[in-house]
Design a protein around this motif. Structure first.
Motif, PDB file in Angstrom:
ATOM      1  N   PHE A  25       0.909  -1.150  -0.093  1.00  0.00           N
ATOM      2  CA  PHE A  25      -0.023   0.147   0.105  1.00  0.00           C
ATOM      3  C   PHE A  25       0.754   1.287  -0.139  1.00  0.00           C
ATOM      4  CE2 PHE A  25      -2.801   3.111   1.957  1.00  0.00           C
ATOM      5  CZ  PHE A  25      -3.887   2.957   1.033  1.00  0.00           C
ATOM      6  N   PRO A  26       0.528   2.461  -0.694  1.00  0.00           N
ATOM      7  CA  PRO A  26      -0.554   2.521  -1.415  1.00  0.00           C
ATOM      8  C   PRO A  26      -0.550   2.217  -3.143  1.00  0.00           C
ATOM      9  CG  PRO A  26       0.703   4.660  -1.624  1.00  0.00           C
ATOM     10  CD  PRO A  26       1.410   3.631  -0.727  1.00  0.00           C
ATOM     11  N   TRP A  27       0.567   1.687  -3.264  1.00  0.00           N
ATOM     12  CA  TRP A  27       0.643   1.075  -4.846  1.00  0.00           C
ATOM     13  C   TRP A  27      -0.407  -0.008  -5.002  1.00  0.00           C
ATOM     14  CZ3 TRP A  27       3.106   4.572  -7.727  1.00  0.00           C
ATOM     15  CH2 TRP A  27       3.751   5.398  -7.005  1.00  0.00           C
ATOM     16  N   SER A  28      -0.944  -0.710  -3.941  1.00  0.00           N
ATOM     17  CA  SER A  28      -1.747  -1.857  -4.161  1.00  0.00           C
ATOM     18  C   SER A  28      -3.070  -1.164  -4.917  1.00  0.00           C
ATOM     19  CB  SER A  28      -1.730  -2.852  -3.241  1.00  0.00           C
ATOM     20  OG  SER A  28      -1.947  -2.192  -1.970  1.00  0.00           O
ATOM     21  N   LEU A  29      -3.170  -0.258  -4.501  1.00  0.00           N
ATOM     22  CA  LEU A  29      -4.634   0.458  -5.015  1.00  0.00           C
ATOM     23  C   LEU A  29      -4.599   0.220  -6.686  1.00  0.00           C
ATOM     24  CD1 LEU A  29      -4.540   4.022  -3.281  1.00  0.00           C
ATOM     25  CD2 LEU A  29      -6.346   2.089  -2.859  1.00  0.00           C
ATOM     26  N   TYR A  30      -3.509   0.388  -7.220  1.00  0.00           N
ATOM     27  CA  TYR A  30      -3.636  -0.043  -8.651  1.00  0.00           C
ATOM     28  C   TYR A  30      -3.478  -1.318  -9.145  1.00  0.00           C
ATOM     29  CZ  TYR A  30      -2.292   5.188  -8.344  1.00  0.00           C
ATOM     30  OH  TYR A  30      -2.113   6.466  -7.851  1.00  0.00           O
ATOM     31  N   PHE A  31      -3.589  -2.236  -8.294  1.00  0.00           N
ATOM     32  CA  PHE A  31      -3.481  -3.609  -8.849  1.00  0.00           C
ATOM     33  C   PHE A  31      -4.888  -3.903  -9.712  1.00  0.00           C
ATOM     34  CE2 PHE A  31      -0.393  -5.666  -5.134  1.00  0.00           C
ATOM     35  CZ  PHE A  31       0.462  -4.736  -5.990  1.00  0.00           C
ATOM     36  N   PRO A  32      -5.834  -3.409  -9.313  1.00  0.00           N
ATOM     37  CA  PRO A  32      -7.064  -3.953 -10.250  1.00  0.00           C
ATOM     38  C   PRO A  32      -7.068  -3.282 -11.475  1.00  0.00           C
ATOM     39  CG  PRO A  32      -7.857  -3.140  -7.993  1.00  0.00           C
ATOM     40  CD  PRO A  32      -6.538  -3.100  -7.897  1.00  0.00           C
ATOM     41  N   VAL A  33      -6.617  -2.190 -11.788  1.00  0.00           N
ATOM     42  CA  VAL A  33      -6.466  -1.583 -13.085  1.00  0.00           C
ATOM     43  C   VAL A  33      -5.487  -2.163 -13.895  1.00  0.00           C
ATOM     44  CG1 VAL A  33      -5.097   0.339 -12.564  1.00  0.00           C
ATOM     45  CG2 VAL A  33      -6.632   0.460 -14.392  1.00  0.00           C
ATOM     46  N   VAL A  34      -4.340  -2.648 -13.108  1.00  0.00           N
ATOM     47  CA  VAL A  34      -3.231  -3.320 -13.905  1.00  0.00           C
ATOM     48  C   VAL A  34      -3.721  -4.794 -14.356  1.00  0.00           C
ATOM     49  CG1 VAL A  34      -0.875  -4.341 -13.501  1.00  0.00           C
ATOM     50  CG2 VAL A  34      -1.228  -2.093 -12.611  1.00  0.00           C
ATOM     51  N   LEU A  35      -4.599  -5.338 -13.543  1.00  0.00           N
ATOM     52  CA  LEU A  35      -5.097  -6.746 -13.902  1.00  0.00           C
ATOM     53  C   LEU A  35      -5.863  -6.643 -14.925  1.00  0.00           C
ATOM     54  CD1 LEU A  35      -5.225  -8.311 -10.202  1.00  0.00           C
ATOM     55  CD2 LEU A  35      -3.317  -8.923 -11.966  1.00  0.00           C
ATOM     56  N   ARG A  36      -6.669  -5.538 -14.954  1.00  0.00           N
ATOM     57  CA  ARG A  36      -7.406  -5.329 -15.936  1.00  0.00           C
ATOM     58  C   ARG A  36      -7.068  -5.170 -17.071  1.00  0.00           C
ATOM     59  NH1 ARG A  36     -12.701  -6.132 -18.223  1.00  0.00           N
ATOM     60  NH2 ARG A  36     -13.415  -4.373 -19.275  1.00  0.00           N
ATOM     61  N   ARG A  37      -5.981  -4.161 -17.174  1.00  0.00           N
ATOM     62  CA  ARG A  37      -5.208  -3.980 -18.444  1.00  0.00           C
ATOM     63  C   ARG A  37      -4.694  -5.303 -19.054  1.00  0.00           C
ATOM     64  NH1 ARG A  37      -0.048  -2.848 -19.741  1.00  0.00           N
ATOM     65  NH2 ARG A  37       0.367  -1.444 -21.555  1.00  0.00           N
ATOM     66  N   THR A  51       4.000  -2.904 -11.421  1.00  0.00           N
ATOM     67  CA  THR A  51       2.816  -2.010 -11.325  1.00  0.00           C
ATOM     68  C   THR A  51       3.322  -0.555 -11.936  1.00  0.00           C
ATOM     69  OG1 THR A  51       2.376  -3.074  -9.628  1.00  0.00           O
ATOM     70  CG2 THR A  51       1.541  -0.878  -9.624  1.00  0.00           C
ATOM     71  N   ALA A  52       4.587  -0.017 -11.691  1.00  0.00           N
ATOM     72  CA  ALA A  52       4.671   1.298 -12.112  1.00  0.00           C
ATOM     73  C   ALA A  52       4.777   1.192 -13.762  1.00  0.00           C
ATOM     74  CB  ALA A  52       6.272   1.398 -11.755  1.00  0.00           C
ATOM     75  N   GLY A  53       5.378   0.135 -14.384  1.00  0.00           N
ATOM     76  CA  GLY A  53       5.477  -0.141 -15.810  1.00  0.00           C
ATOM     77  C   GLY A  53       3.832   0.237 -16.424  1.00  0.00           C
ATOM     78  N   ALA A  54       2.888  -0.786 -15.955  1.00  0.00           N
ATOM     79  CA  ALA A  54       1.767  -0.854 -16.310  1.00  0.00           C
ATOM     80  C   ALA A  54       0.994   0.401 -16.005  1.00  0.00           C
ATOM     81  CB  ALA A  54       0.722  -1.856 -15.691  1.00  0.00           C
ATOM     82  N   LEU A  55       1.216   1.037 -15.023  1.00  0.00           N
ATOM     83  CA  LEU A  55       0.402   2.552 -14.688  1.00  0.00           C
ATOM     84  C   LEU A  55       1.035   3.341 -15.623  1.00  0.00           C
ATOM     85  CD1 LEU A  55      -1.170   4.024 -12.890  1.00  0.00           C
ATOM     86  CD2 LEU A  55       0.372   4.180 -11.183  1.00  0.00           C
ATOM     87  N   ALA A  56       2.365   3.448 -15.892  1.00  0.00           N
ATOM     88  CA  ALA A  56       2.871   4.575 -16.829  1.00  0.00           C
ATOM     89  C   ALA A  56       2.296   4.469 -18.098  1.00  0.00           C
ATOM     90  CB  ALA A  56       4.310   4.420 -16.765  1.00  0.00           C
ATOM     91  N   SER A  57       2.328   3.085 -18.672  1.00  0.00           N
ATOM     92  CA  SER A  57       1.597   2.802 -19.769  1.00  0.00           C
ATOM     93  C   SER A  57       0.180   3.286 -20.178  1.00  0.00           C
ATOM     94  CB  SER A  57       1.802   1.263 -20.069  1.00  0.00           C
ATOM     95  OG  SER A  57       3.027   0.845 -20.055  1.00  0.00           O
ATOM     96  N   ILE A  58      -0.533   2.914 -18.859  1.00  0.00           N
ATOM     97  CA  ILE A  58      -1.931   3.521 -18.977  1.00  0.00           C
ATOM     98  C   ILE A  58      -2.139   5.086 -18.948  1.00  0.00           C
ATOM     99  CG2 ILE A  58      -3.855   3.600 -17.478  1.00  0.00           C
ATOM    100  CD1 ILE A  58      -3.250   0.907 -16.493  1.00  0.00           C
ATOM    101  N   GLU A  59      -1.127   5.661 -18.354  1.00  0.00           N
ATOM    102  CA  GLU A  59      -1.230   7.026 -18.217  1.00  0.00           C
ATOM    103  C   GLU A  59      -0.823   7.740 -19.507  1.00  0.00           C
ATOM    104  OE1 GLU A  59      -0.709   7.796 -13.302  1.00  0.00           O
ATOM    105  OE2 GLU A  59       0.957   8.466 -14.665  1.00  0.00           O
ATOM    106  N   GLU A  60       0.073   7.098 -19.882  1.00  0.00           N
ATOM    107  CA  GLU A  60       0.726   7.604 -21.394  1.00  0.00           C
ATOM    108  C   GLU A  60      -0.186   7.204 -22.610  1.00  0.00           C
ATOM    109  OE1 GLU A  60       5.238   8.021 -20.640  1.00  0.00           O
ATOM    110  OE2 GLU A  60       4.752   6.222 -21.231  1.00  0.00           O
ATOM    111  N   ALA A  61      -1.199   6.210 -22.466  1.00  0.00           N
ATOM    112  CA  ALA A  61      -2.027   5.909 -23.517  1.00  0.00           C
ATOM    113  C   ALA A  61      -2.977   6.883 -23.736  1.00  0.00           C
ATOM    114  CB  ALA A  61      -2.995   4.692 -23.263  1.00  0.00           C
ATOM    115  N   PRO A  62      -3.181   6.964 -25.290  1.00  0.00           N
ATOM    116  CA  PRO A  62      -4.285   8.262 -25.630  1.00  0.00           C
ATOM    117  C   PRO A  62      -5.683   7.943 -25.261  1.00  0.00           C
ATOM    118  CG  PRO A  62      -3.708   6.738 -27.520  1.00  0.00           C
ATOM    119  CD  PRO A  62      -2.632   6.309 -26.321  1.00  0.00           C
TER     120      PRO A  62
END
Length: 653
Positions: A301-313, A394-405
């Motif tokens: 925590f708090p980076w586990s907050l992003y686990f659901p969206v990372v798994l969804r992606r 998690t950092a890689g997936a989150l950055a990819s999501i934030e940089e996606a159009p």
């Protein structure tokens, strides 16, 4: 269709990510505020913290760099690297908490640097910043560097070995492969055989899945293994020769004069039997299955907050990765784009390949560690090495999501999944802030009590064998001693998540994520302030100071029960203590060697020596106090009481 981000068509980077210097200025400020500033307090804690410090202290004073000793008794269960590092610190900085905890804190910084390097190559600058920030602000990383354990050092060297393995094969650089063997050997000296087990468990299936086993010659197996042995083997051999079998031990239980030597104890008892839960003595718990897995969400925590969206992606992209030729940070790499040169397309392909292989290797590594310790006996911090791969992924997936159009099929910055994660954080933060506020309100008329141990419930959850057992002792009145940290934590948890949620809804991705990290950083600073308030309960430094002030040369120190209960007294007085009924726990094995000092006493021995010869100082933990008062009735002179511990002497001052 999403836009391409080939050279010449990159969106402008945020100012914070425009150069490594700017990113690391902020990261170092976070490291100093959260981790480095916490090096100076509280004093060393009783149990594992001061016990391990005693071993390093003996090493620094005696010059014996092979066999560890605690209170003059062999302590054979741990490899030497952390103690070597701390012993060197003691020569440089003196015998204090800063010198003791400095190596593990630097291990956290080293993990953050490596996470930044690895994520930057695999995912880009934003992911690199998030990976390092995650290492510095995760709850578990902070908690499990508050006392002397080698997990951060172990984590760094295994991760470095994996990075060298991957980049050595990808770049065809033999020097990296040899550095892999060096790192793995150092990891063995930090924590034992668990290091090569974790490494091989990740690398072997990786080689099979990717077909890279065909490059086995590049791994320099023979020369690399010899290099590994040259670093890892000498200490083990010397320790075995200096601590051989004694007498004729029967089974796994040592008896005075009859004890298995180092090789059996270290390799069989401490590795194999510990995994099976049959180690002697049996002083380790196994967390319930559901507690273990929920705990991983808490420690990250708090980076586990992003686990659901990372798994969804990951789930949504499982087929698109095969269906589309394009694929990079925003899944928009076009190899046939006429604006790209052959060199640019090849570079992009290499980056995509490295990213995919990073994901596979780190996923295998993290999964094995988590499954391994869900089966084995465990402490909460045993999964520390898994934090590194999970945070990088998690950092890689989150950055990819934030940089996606925001057009097309991809999960993007303002996706309902990300906004929902922030909304959940805001709700949890508000609830936690309300609970803290209620505790503060209930204690508003209570006086501040310096010794918080007198206000706790002492429920003994897990018989205090779990690292987090004392959290369950908190009571309403204890908030009177925790007003400042509780107020600071409540403010951070109320305001920070709301700011992050607002920024995410407005499309300010980087600012939203950094707000979450800063909320965690402020909360961890508050947690450290609270931790310092627990010093009278968790450390006996004040009693050691009393002894140092009153004792004359030749006066004797006695601990009733296990040495771990008063290990900080031994460290800060630098006196060898007599142990009454203390042939237990970590002292059992070493106490059975024929040359053990005569420090193990029973009640009748204490009765015989009490009040005679040099002055005695007797440290008694709470659970033994009534028994000692009955045993030495009328002959005890109380000097100090601290939480549930009491210090006596045998004659008036």
């Amino acid at each position: 269709m999403a836009e391409s981000i080939l050279p010449g068509n990159h969106p402008r980077k945020p100012a914070l990510l425009s150069s490594p210097a700017k990113s690391w200025t902020l990261l170092l400020l976070v490291f100093i505020a959260v981790h480095f500033a916490a090096l100076f307090s509280p004093s060393l804690l009783d149990d594992a913290d001061a016990t391990h410090a005693n071993a390093a202290q003996h090493m620094a004073k005696s010059g014996d760099w092979v066999t560890l000793y605690v209170n003059g008794v062999r302590y054979l269960e741990k490899p030497p690297l952390p103690y070597w590092m701390v012993a060197v610190d003691y020569h440089l900085f003196g015998y204090n908490v800063f010198a003791t905890h400095l190596p593990e804190t630097l291990g956290v910084l080293a993990c953050a640097i490596l996470a930044w390097l690895w994520a930057r190559r695999a995912y880009g600058d934003r992911a690199a910043f998030y990976a390092a920030l995650g290492m510095l602000t995760s709850l578990g990383v902070f908690l499990w560097t508050r006392f002397f354990i080698p997990e951060s050092i172990l984590t760094f060297f295994i991760a470095l070995a994996l990075y060298c393995f991957l980049t050595g094969l990808e770049d065809r650089r033999p020097a990296r492969i040899y550095l892999m063997y060096v790192s793995l050997a150092i990891a063995v000296l930090a924590k034992g055989l668990i290091a090569p087990v974790f490494f091989v468990a990740a690398v072997l299936p990786y080689l099979i899945i990717t077909g890279e086993w065909r490059k086995w010659r590049q791994l320099r197996l023979l020369s690399g293994f010899l290099l590994f042995l040259a670093i890892a083997a000498p200490w083990h051999i010397l320790a075995g020769l200096r601590n051989p079998d004694q007498g004729n031990p029967v089974g796994n239980v040592p008896t005075p004069g009859h004890v298995h030597g180092f090789f059996y104890f270290y390799f069989i008892n401490e590795h194999f039997l510990r995994f099976l839960g049959k180690r002697y003595p049996h002083d380790y718990n196994k967390q319930p299955f559901w507690v273990f897995w929920i705990g991983q969400l808490a420690w990250l925590f708090p980076w586990s907050l992003y686990f659901p969206v990372v798994l969804r992606r990951a789930w949504r992209n499982r087929r698109l990765a095969w269906a589309d030729v394009r694929y990079d940070a925003s899944n928009t790499l076009h190899f046939l784009d006429p604006r790209s040169t052959a060199y640019e397309a090849a570079s992009m392909a290499a980056k995509v390949r490295f990213r995919a292989r990073t994901g596979l290797l780190l996923l295998l590594y993290a999964a094995f560690i988590l499954v391994f310790f869900s089966i084995s006996t465990n402490q909460e911090y045993y999964t520390w090495p898994a934090y590194f791969p999970l945070l990088v992924l998690t950092a890689g997936a989150l950055a990819s999501i934030e940089e996606a159009p925001e057009a097309g099929r991809w999960i993007h910055n303002r996706s309902k999944w990300l906004i929902g994660a922030h909304a959940a954080f805001a709700v949890v933060g508000a609830a936690a802030a309300a609970a803290l506020a209620a505790g503060l309100w209930s204690s508003r008329n209570l006086p501040y009590v310096p010794d918080i141990g007198t206000l706790l419930a002492h429920r003994g959850v897990g018989d205090y064998s779990l690292a987090t057992s004392h959290l369950f002792d908190l009571t309403g009145p204890s908030f009177a001693a925790l007003r400042l940290p509780a107020a600071l934590a409540a403010a951070a948890l109320l305001v920070g998540p709301l700011i992050a949620w607002f920024l995410r809804k407005r499309g300010h991705a980087l600012e939203a994520t950094v707000s979450v990290a800063f909320t965690a950083a402020v909360f961890l600073i508050a947690a450290h302030l609270a931790f310092v308030r627990f010093e009278p309960m968790l450390s006996s430094r004040a009693m050691a100071d009393t002894i140092n002030r009153l004792a004359a040369p030749g006066d004797q120190l006695i601990l009733y029960g296990d040495q771990a209960d008063g290990s900080s007294v031994i460290f800060y007085t630098q006196k060898q203590a007599f142990l009454v009924n203390g042939r237990s726990s970590s002292m059992i094995w070493g106490s059975c060697y024929p040359d053990v000092p005569h420090i193990f006493l029973e009640d009748k021995d204490l009765l015989g020596m009490w009040g005679t010869g040099p002055r005695k100082f007797l440290f008694v933990p709470g659970e033994s106090n009534s028994h000692v008062e009955e045993l030495l009735h009328g002959r005890l002179y109380k000097l100090q009481e601290l939480s549930d511990k009491t210090l006596y002497t045998d004659r008036p001052l």
